[in-house]
Design an enzyme around this catalytic site. Sequence first.
Site, mmCIF file in Angstrom:
data_model
loop_
_atom_site.group_PDB
_atom_site.id
_atom_site.type_symbol
_atom_site.label_atom_id
_atom_site.label_comp_id
_atom_site.label_asym_id
_atom_site.label_seq_id
_atom_site.Cartn_x
_atom_site.Cartn_y
_atom_site.Cartn_z
ATOM 1 N N CYS A 114 5.592 -3.319 -6.844
ATOM 2 C CA CYS A 114 4.982 -3.989 -4.933
ATOM 3 C C CYS A 114 5.704 -4.472 -4.278
ATOM 4 C CB CYS A 114 4.662 -5.800 -6.022
ATOM 5 S SG CYS A 114 3.383 -6.868 -5.607
ATOM 6 N N CYS B 98 2.543 -2.083 -3.524
ATOM 7 C CA CYS B 98 1.157 -3.641 -2.807
ATOM 8 C C CYS B 98 1.467 -4.048 -1.168
ATOM 9 C CB CYS B 98 1.576 -5.175 -3.815
ATOM 10 S SG CYS B 98 1.358 -4.857 -5.051
ATOM 11 N N LYS C 213 1.983 -1.369 1.980
ATOM 12 C CA LYS C 213 0.682 -0.775 1.842
ATOM 13 C C LYS C 213 -0.163 -1.189 2.477
ATOM 14 C CE LYS C 213 -2.433 -1.825 -1.547
ATOM 15 N NZ LYS C 213 -2.874 -1.497 -2.803
ATOM 16 N N TYR D 265 -7.483 4.546 -6.749
ATOM 17 C CA TYR D 265 -7.129 3.834 -5.790
ATOM 18 C C TYR D 265 -6.252 3.484 -5.213
ATOM 19 C CZ TYR D 265 -4.046 0.401 -7.605
ATOM 20 O OH TYR D 265 -1.799 -0.598 -7.966
ATOM 21 N N GLU E 36 -6.856 4.398 -0.926
ATOM 22 C CA GLU E 36 -6.059 3.785 0.460
ATOM 23 C C GLU E 36 -5.706 4.496 0.898
ATOM 24 O OE1 GLU E 36 -5.954 -1.092 -2.157
ATOM 25 O OE2 GLU E 36 -4.221 0.818 -2.371
ATOM 26 N N HIS F 203 -21.721 -20.759 6.995
ATOM 27 C CA HIS F 203 -23.009 -19.909 8.386
ATOM 28 C C HIS F 203 -21.898 -19.581 9.755
ATOM 29 C CE1 HIS F 203 -25.951 -18.403 9.428
ATOM 30 N NE2 HIS F 203 -26.605 -18.783 10.792
ATOM 31 N N GLU G 193 -21.747 -15.730 2.688
ATOM 32 C CA GLU G 193 -23.173 -17.044 2.417
ATOM 33 C C GLU G 193 -24.015 -16.222 1.434
ATOM 34 O OE1 GLU G 193 -25.082 -18.214 5.653
ATOM 35 O OE2 GLU G 193 -24.117 -16.304 6.569
HETATM 36 C C1 LIG Z 1 1.228 2.614 -4.265
HETATM 37 C C2 LIG Z 1 0.606 1.699 -4.583
HETATM 38 C C3 LIG Z 1 0.427 0.246 -4.390
HETATM 39 C C4 LIG Z 1 -0.414 -0.412 -5.849
HETATM 40 N N1 LIG Z 1 -0.847 -1.761 -4.922
HETATM 41 C C5 LIG Z 1 -1.353 -2.701 -5.302
HETATM 42 C C6 LIG Z 1 -2.193 -4.307 -5.330
HETATM 43 O O1 LIG Z 1 -2.832 -4.174 -3.897
HETATM 44 N N2 LIG Z 1 -1.908 -5.066 -5.615
HETATM 45 C C7 LIG Z 1 -1.612 -4.894 -6.957
HETATM 46 O O2 LIG Z 1 -1.863 -6.463 -7.682
HETATM 47 N N3 LIG Z 1 -0.684 -4.570 -7.492
HETATM 48 C C8 LIG Z 1 -0.504 -3.396 -6.914
HETATM 49 N N4 LIG Z 1 0.319 -1.657 -7.054
HETATM 50 C C9 LIG Z 1 0.788 -2.013 -8.652
HETATM 51 C C10 LIG Z 1 1.876 -2.599 -8.678
HETATM 52 O O3 LIG Z 1 2.922 -2.233 -7.739
HETATM 53 C C11 LIG Z 1 2.389 -2.963 -10.459
HETATM 54 O O4 LIG Z 1 1.377 -2.944 -11.160
HETATM 55 C C12 LIG Z 1 3.673 -4.084 -10.014
HETATM 56 O O5 LIG Z 1 4.573 -3.610 -9.684
HETATM 57 C C13 LIG Z 1 3.944 -3.616 -11.938
HETATM 58 O O6 LIG Z 1 5.147 -4.557 -12.260
HETATM 59 P P1 LIG Z 1 6.078 -3.748 -13.534
HETATM 60 O O7 LIG Z 1 7.367 -5.695 -13.405
HETATM 61 O O8 LIG Z 1 5.621 -3.991 -14.646
HETATM 62 O O9 LIG Z 1 7.240 -3.068 -12.825
HETATM 63 P P2 LIG Z 1 8.246 -3.104 -11.127
HETATM 64 O O10 LIG Z 1 7.094 -3.549 -9.817
HETATM 65 O O11 LIG Z 1 7.737 -1.277 -11.005
HETATM 66 O O12 LIG Z 1 9.373 -3.084 -11.377
HETATM 67 C C14 LIG Z 1 10.076 -2.198 -12.686
HETATM 68 C C15 LIG Z 1 11.563 -2.218 -12.026
HETATM 69 O O13 LIG Z 1 12.305 -1.786 -12.914
HETATM 70 C C16 LIG Z 1 13.492 -1.559 -12.644
HETATM 71 N N5 LIG Z 1 14.066 0.306 -13.424
HETATM 72 C C17 LIG Z 1 13.255 0.531 -14.045
HETATM 73 N N6 LIG Z 1 14.016 1.709 -14.788
HETATM 74 C C18 LIG Z 1 15.071 0.978 -14.681
HETATM 75 C C19 LIG Z 1 16.537 0.959 -15.652
HETATM 76 N N7 LIG Z 1 16.475 1.519 -16.824
HETATM 77 N N8 LIG Z 1 17.417 -0.456 -15.852
HETATM 78 C C20 LIG Z 1 16.995 -0.574 -14.693
HETATM 79 N N9 LIG Z 1 16.316 -1.281 -13.663
HETATM 80 C C21 LIG Z 1 14.918 -0.026 -13.801
HETATM 81 C C22 LIG Z 1 12.747 -0.599 -11.317
HETATM 82 O O14 LIG Z 1 13.965 0.161 -9.964
HETATM 83 C C23 LIG Z 1 11.933 -0.873 -10.724
HETATM 84 O O15 LIG Z 1 12.404 -2.213 -9.597
HETATM 85 C C24 LIG Z 1 0.602 -0.559 -6.432
HETATM 86 C C25 LIG Z 1 1.388 -0.150 -7.053
HETATM 87 C C26 LIG Z 1 1.715 1.331 -6.158
HETATM 88 C C27 LIG Z 1 2.433 2.396 -6.480
#
Ligand SMILES: Cc1cc2nc3c(=O)[nH]c(=O)nc-3n(C[C@H](O)[C@H](O)[C@H](O)COP(=O)(O)OP(=O)(O)OC[C@H]3O[C@@H](n4cnc5c(N)ncnc54)[C@H](O)[C@@H]3O)c2cc1C
Length: 466
Positions: free
Chosen positions: A46, A51, A54, A180, A184, A446, A451
């Site tokens: 994110c 998010c 972007k 999406y 986007e 308004h 609205e």
């Molecule tokens: C281009 C794009 C736009 C998006 N826009 C939106 C939006 O506008 N609004 C919205 O709500 N959501 C959006 N999302 C989705 C949102 O980013 C994800 O749903 C959210 O980040 C999920 O959180 P998470 O904690 O599951 O994983 P993540 O945020 O992906 O975090 C996972 C973390 O784990 C780390 N990791 C992975 N494997 C290991 C390991 N073995 N050891 C240590 N670290 C590790 C990674 O490096 C990463 O930092 C978007 C996603 C993308 C790709």
Amino acid sequence: MAEFDCDLFVIGGGSGGVRAARMAAQRGASVMLAEQGGTAGLGGTCVNLGCIPKKLYSYAAHYAEAFEESHGFGWEGQALSFNWSTLKANRRKEIGRLNGVYANLLTGAGVEVINARAHLVGAQQVEVDGRSVKARHILVATGGTPFVPDIAGREHVLVSDAIFDLDPFPQRLVVVGGGYIASEFASIFNGLGAQVTQLYRGEQILRGFDDEVRHFVAAEMRKTGVDLRLGVDVVSINKVPQGLDIAIKNSAGDISTLQADSVLYATGRVPNVRGLGLQEAGVKLGWDGAVEVDENYCSTVPSIYAVGDVTDRIQLTPVALAEAMIVVDQLFGPAKGKAARSMNYEFIPTAVFTHPNIGTVGHSEEDAPKHCGPVTIYRSEFRALKHTLSGSSERTLMKLVVQDATDRVVGLHMVGPDAGEIVQGFAVAMKAGATKAIFDDTIGIHPTAAEEFVTMREPSRKVAGT
Ligand SMILES: Cc1cc2nc3c(=O)[nH]c(=O)nc-3n(C[C@H](O)[C@H](O)[C@H](O)COP(=O)(O)OP(=O)(O)OC[C@H]3O[C@@H](n4cnc5c(N)ncnc54)[C@H](O)[C@@H]3O)c2cc1C
């Protein structure tokens, strides 16, 4: 000697992982968190690749139309030019600041942050940075990763992770995908001045959204200049001296070629589970690798939990945050004076930052009759007040889906400026069970577009239950 090195070991410092680690530590647990990207990875997809960057780029892209539209309001002068390097540098600086905020939040709460990749070596054991750590509980919050199908020339394509720092700016960009993220980025790069072609194999972009919204936004995106082609498959991608040749096939089987500087594949994301040692530890994964969890986000191994994109439920940051809180409540008790939470996936609002934006919550017109029986549709389509002077032909769509049996508003959809901002407030009302009568009884603000949601009186059509 203590039986465990920590109460909770969190793998992944993204939305879900950081929230769980911080809140668990605040409840008195000893917590360790591993993030493979180091401090620069904190905040996860994110903050770093989703998010936030972007949305910053989407803001940048909207200036193009703002300059264009300003003339009707009396602004004169030369069109300004866009500097891609400035935007990238400013984004990097802001994201770096946010990474620091996340690091401080974690260390401030007493979480031990390990800047390394971690993997499981047992139901309660993690290996990280050459250490073996025994943890009472383990939370897998490793997110997802872009999926690119196996096409000829796959090595020439970009995924969304790489688009933010692309160099040079792609004058001609092909975006493949209809979700999406694809839509986007098509809007964003079109707004920033690229010639954008979006290719999607299906009959309309944004599958799963309300059909009318999908058609409406596709038409609006085309008006802004995105060359959206539907029913098209990519056959191959070849490097040529002028850039990339993309061979495409339409639904009739005819093959043609497009040229571009870059091709972005945004064709879905898969759970990030490779090399984590989950199955070896006894954790059951779904067909796509998603960690299977119960209503408390516990996997098939009682000490291992998972939240967020790695469970492949609803891939949104606020959902990962909410799921993380359920795990914390389960393992370490709820916040003082509060009951333990449970997750409810009903009425999760969401926005799509296409140009114009989509904001939506609840059932689509197609979906509602299956869940709610007969429904009545109210809709309004108009040219926003701003565009009476701006010269823009952009139109706004607003739509309510009302359950006949209860008069409850079960779907609310908008395509238009700031749709996400507007729909967030209405999502509260819908969660609270607001009926159409309550909407009708609400005084509008308004003059606003919003609205319209409280002034739609005449039903547009009735849809029978299925
Ligand atoms: C281009 C794009 C736009 C998006 N826009 C939106 C939006 O506008 N609004 C919205 O709500 N959501 C959006 N999302 C989705 C949102 O980013 C994800 O749903 C959210 O980040 C999920 O959180 P998470 O904690 O599951 O994983 P993540 O945020 O992906 O975090 C996972 C973390 O784990 C780390 N990791 C992975 N494997 C290991 C390991 N073995 N050891 C240590 N670290 C590790 C990674 O490096 C990463 O930092 C978007 C996603 C993308 C790709």
